[in-house]
Each structure stands twice: as structure tokens, then as C-alpha cells.
Design a protein around this motif. Structure first.
Motif, mmCIF file in Angstrom:
data_model
loop_
_atom_site.group_PDB
_atom_site.id
_atom_site.type_symbol
_atom_site.label_atom_id
_atom_site.label_comp_id
_atom_site.label_asym_id
_atom_site.label_seq_id
_atom_site.Cartn_x
_atom_site.Cartn_y
_atom_site.Cartn_z
ATOM 1 N N MET A 27 2.856 40.999 7.004
ATOM 2 C CA MET A 27 3.043 41.073 5.565
ATOM 3 C C MET A 27 2.149 42.177 4.998
ATOM 4 S SD MET A 27 3.054 37.189 4.174
ATOM 5 C CE MET A 27 4.560 36.315 4.070
ATOM 6 N N PRO A 28 2.637 42.920 4.043
ATOM 7 C CA PRO A 28 1.796 43.928 3.396
ATOM 8 C C PRO A 28 0.665 43.288 2.604
ATOM 9 C CG PRO A 28 4.131 44.314 2.937
ATOM 10 C CD PRO A 28 4.032 43.002 3.638
ATOM 11 N N ALA A 29 -0.351 44.081 2.301
ATOM 12 C CA ALA A 29 -1.549 43.594 1.613
ATOM 13 C C ALA A 29 -1.240 42.876 0.307
ATOM 14 C CB ALA A 29 -2.512 44.753 1.361
ATOM 15 N N THR A 30 -0.255 43.327 -0.422
ATOM 16 C CA THR A 30 0.033 42.742 -1.735
ATOM 17 C C THR A 30 0.667 41.356 -1.638
ATOM 18 O OG1 THR A 30 2.179 43.837 -1.787
ATOM 19 C CG2 THR A 30 0.332 44.993 -2.812
ATOM 20 N N GLU A 31 1.104 40.957 -0.464
ATOM 21 C CA GLU A 31 1.814 39.693 -0.347
ATOM 22 C C GLU A 31 0.914 38.462 -0.316
ATOM 23 O OE1 GLU A 31 5.340 39.150 1.706
ATOM 24 O OE2 GLU A 31 5.703 41.274 1.970
ATOM 25 N N TYR A 32 -0.414 38.610 -0.322
ATOM 26 C CA TYR A 32 -1.317 37.466 -0.337
ATOM 27 C C TYR A 32 -2.093 37.378 -1.640
ATOM 28 C CZ TYR A 32 -0.551 37.385 4.708
ATOM 29 O OH TYR A 32 0.002 37.325 5.944
ATOM 30 N N LYS A 33 -1.663 38.083 -2.665
ATOM 31 C CA LYS A 33 -2.412 38.127 -3.923
ATOM 32 C C LYS A 33 -2.200 36.898 -4.793
ATOM 33 C CE LYS A 33 -4.374 42.121 -3.349
ATOM 34 N NZ LYS A 33 -5.788 42.231 -3.131
ATOM 35 N N THR A 34 -1.029 36.316 -4.780
ATOM 36 C CA THR A 34 -0.758 35.165 -5.641
ATOM 37 C C THR A 34 -0.911 33.858 -4.864
ATOM 38 O OG1 THR A 34 1.599 35.003 -5.165
ATOM 39 C CG2 THR A 34 0.943 36.532 -6.930
ATOM 40 N N LYS A 35 -1.135 32.788 -5.584
ATOM 41 C CA LYS A 35 -1.255 31.461 -4.972
ATOM 42 C C LYS A 35 0.016 31.086 -4.208
ATOM 43 C CE LYS A 35 -5.329 30.176 -6.430
ATOM 44 N NZ LYS A 35 -6.428 30.044 -5.500
ATOM 45 N N GLN A 36 1.160 31.448 -4.762
ATOM 46 C CA GLN A 36 2.436 31.125 -4.130
ATOM 47 C C GLN A 36 2.566 31.859 -2.785
ATOM 48 O OE1 GLN A 36 5.864 32.141 -6.455
ATOM 49 N NE2 GLN A 36 7.254 30.953 -5.183
ATOM 50 N N GLN A 37 2.165 33.117 -2.742
ATOM 51 C CA GLN A 37 2.230 33.886 -1.503
ATOM 52 C C GLN A 37 1.259 33.335 -0.470
ATOM 53 O OE1 GLN A 37 1.414 37.536 -3.467
ATOM 54 N NE2 GLN A 37 3.554 38.158 -3.604
ATOM 55 N N GLN A 38 0.071 32.935 -0.923
ATOM 56 C CA GLN A 38 -0.905 32.359 -0.001
ATOM 57 C C GLN A 38 -0.410 31.019 0.531
ATOM 58 O OE1 GLN A 38 -4.701 32.252 -1.969
ATOM 59 N NE2 GLN A 38 -4.772 34.470 -2.169
ATOM 60 N N LYS A 39 0.188 30.214 -0.336
ATOM 61 C CA LYS A 39 0.722 28.913 0.073
ATOM 62 C C LYS A 39 1.807 29.092 1.138
ATOM 63 C CE LYS A 39 0.956 25.790 -3.143
ATOM 64 N NZ LYS A 39 1.393 24.919 -4.252
ATOM 65 N N LYS A 40 2.661 30.088 0.941
ATOM 66 C CA LYS A 40 3.718 30.373 1.912
ATOM 67 C C LYS A 40 3.102 30.748 3.261
ATOM 68 C CE LYS A 40 7.818 33.210 2.592
ATOM 69 N NZ LYS A 40 8.660 34.281 2.044
ATOM 70 N N PHE A 41 2.064 31.574 3.238
ATOM 71 C CA PHE A 41 1.382 31.965 4.477
ATOM 72 C C PHE A 41 0.797 30.745 5.177
ATOM 73 C CE2 PHE A 41 -2.774 32.784 6.438
ATOM 74 C CZ PHE A 41 -2.356 33.510 7.544
ATOM 75 N N TYR A 42 0.073 29.898 4.438
ATOM 76 C CA TYR A 42 -0.593 28.746 5.043
ATOM 77 C C TYR A 42 0.377 27.684 5.560
ATOM 78 C CZ TYR A 42 -5.129 30.541 3.662
ATOM 79 O OH TYR A 42 -6.257 31.310 3.546
ATOM 80 N N ARG A 43 1.624 27.770 5.176
ATOM 81 C CA ARG A 43 2.649 26.858 5.687
ATOM 82 C C ARG A 43 3.450 27.474 6.839
ATOM 83 N NH1 ARG A 43 4.823 24.533 -0.097
ATOM 84 N NH2 ARG A 43 3.064 23.152 -0.456
ATOM 85 N N SER A 44 3.161 28.719 7.172
ATOM 86 C CA SER A 44 3.927 29.414 8.211
ATOM 87 C C SER A 44 3.581 28.885 9.599
ATOM 88 C CB SER A 44 3.665 30.922 8.152
ATOM 89 O OG SER A 44 2.360 31.224 8.614
ATOM 90 N N GLY A 45 4.547 28.995 10.487
ATOM 91 C CA GLY A 45 4.339 28.565 11.865
ATOM 92 C C GLY A 45 3.244 29.360 12.550
ATOM 93 N N ALA A 46 3.152 30.642 12.238
ATOM 94 C CA ALA A 46 2.123 31.498 12.843
ATOM 95 C C ALA A 46 0.730 30.989 12.468
ATOM 96 C CB ALA A 46 2.306 32.944 12.396
ATOM 97 N N TRP A 47 0.530 30.650 11.172
ATOM 98 C CA TRP A 47 -0.781 30.161 10.746
ATOM 99 C C TRP A 47 -1.103 28.815 11.387
ATOM 100 C CZ3 TRP A 47 -5.425 31.138 9.388
ATOM 101 C CH2 TRP A 47 -6.239 30.126 8.911
ATOM 102 N N VAL A 48 -0.138 27.919 11.417
ATOM 103 C CA VAL A 48 -0.359 26.587 11.996
ATOM 104 C C VAL A 48 -0.797 26.721 13.454
ATOM 105 C CG1 VAL A 48 0.790 24.419 12.648
ATOM 106 C CG2 VAL A 48 1.192 25.427 10.393
ATOM 107 N N ALA A 49 -0.159 27.607 14.214
ATOM 108 C CA ALA A 49 -0.499 27.802 15.628
ATOM 109 C C ALA A 49 -1.893 28.412 15.779
ATOM 110 C CB ALA A 49 0.545 28.689 16.300
ATOM 111 N N VAL A 50 -2.196 29.439 14.994
ATOM 112 C CA VAL A 50 -3.516 30.090 15.077
ATOM 113 C C VAL A 50 -4.605 29.118 14.651
ATOM 114 C CG1 VAL A 50 -4.953 31.915 14.078
ATOM 115 C CG2 VAL A 50 -2.664 32.439 14.881
#
Length: 108
Positions: A1-24
Motif C-alpha cells: 500500500m502507498p504511504a497515504t493509505e494508512y493516514k485515516t482510521k478507516q485505512q488503518q482498520k482495514k490494514f489491521y484486519r488484513s490476513g497479512a497483518w494477522v499472520a505477521v
């Protein structure tokens, strides 16, 4: 994801629910032996067995913040296990001060 995609709470929430994050996250918890690394540095032991009232006792923290360093989002070297208390302390969240009494109990 580009740098701007983690700026909002909604974007961060989407990241923290991703399979990649759960595995890491799971791998970082294993690497850190399910122990809070800050407590460990302070000579204390805090594992996922403490605080039975908490539904989530350990967090995986981004040492360099996600919104500032999105390229390190899944980098093991940028992640460490912290207990909820240490994680909140690091980010100055939920730090309650002792309440002052509503009245002065001193008798004159």
C-alpha cells in the motif's frame, strides 16, 4: 500500500484486519515468546497469561509508526510485543490521574 493509505482510521482498520497483518502479528508474538518486551526490559515478566479480565492482553506495536513509515508495516524488525498497559503508556493513551476527593474531609 502507498504511504497515504494508512493516514485515516478507516485505512488503518482495514490494514489491521488484513490476513497479512494477522499472520505477521502471530509470528511476532511467537518470536517474542508471548512476553511484553518493555516489561522485560524493566526486569518484569508479563505474558498473555496475566490480566484474565482482558480479552486482548498483548499488542504488537510498530516501533516506527505505521502512518509515518508504511513501508515498515510488516517488517519484523519494526514490530515488538507489548502488553496493553505499556502500549497505552507509549502512546500516552488512557493515563488516568488519581481523582481528587469531591470534598475536603478535614474537620475544623
Amino acid at each position: 500500500m502507498p504511504a497515504t493509505e494508512y493516514k485515516t482510521k478507516q485505512q488503518q482498520k482495514k490494514f489491521y484486519r488484513s490476513g497479512a497483518w494477522v499472520a505477521v502479528r502471530r509470528e511476532v508474538l511467537r518470536r517474542d515468546n508471548f512476553e511484553c518486551q518493555e516489561c522485560k526490559r524493566q526486569g518484569r515478566v508479563y505474558t498473555d497469561k496475566h490480566d484474565p479480565d482482558k480479552h486482548k492482553r498483548l499488542d504488537v506495536d510498530h516501533i516506527k509508526e505505521l502512518e509515518d513509515y508504511p513501508e515498515l508495516a510488516l517488517d519484523f524488525e519494526n514490530l515488538e510485543t507489548l502488553c496493553v498497559r505499556c502500549h497505552n503508556k507509549k502512546h500516552n493513551r488512557f493515563m488516568f490521574q488519581k481523582k481528587k476527593p469531591k470534598w475536603d474531609d478535614e474537620w475544623w
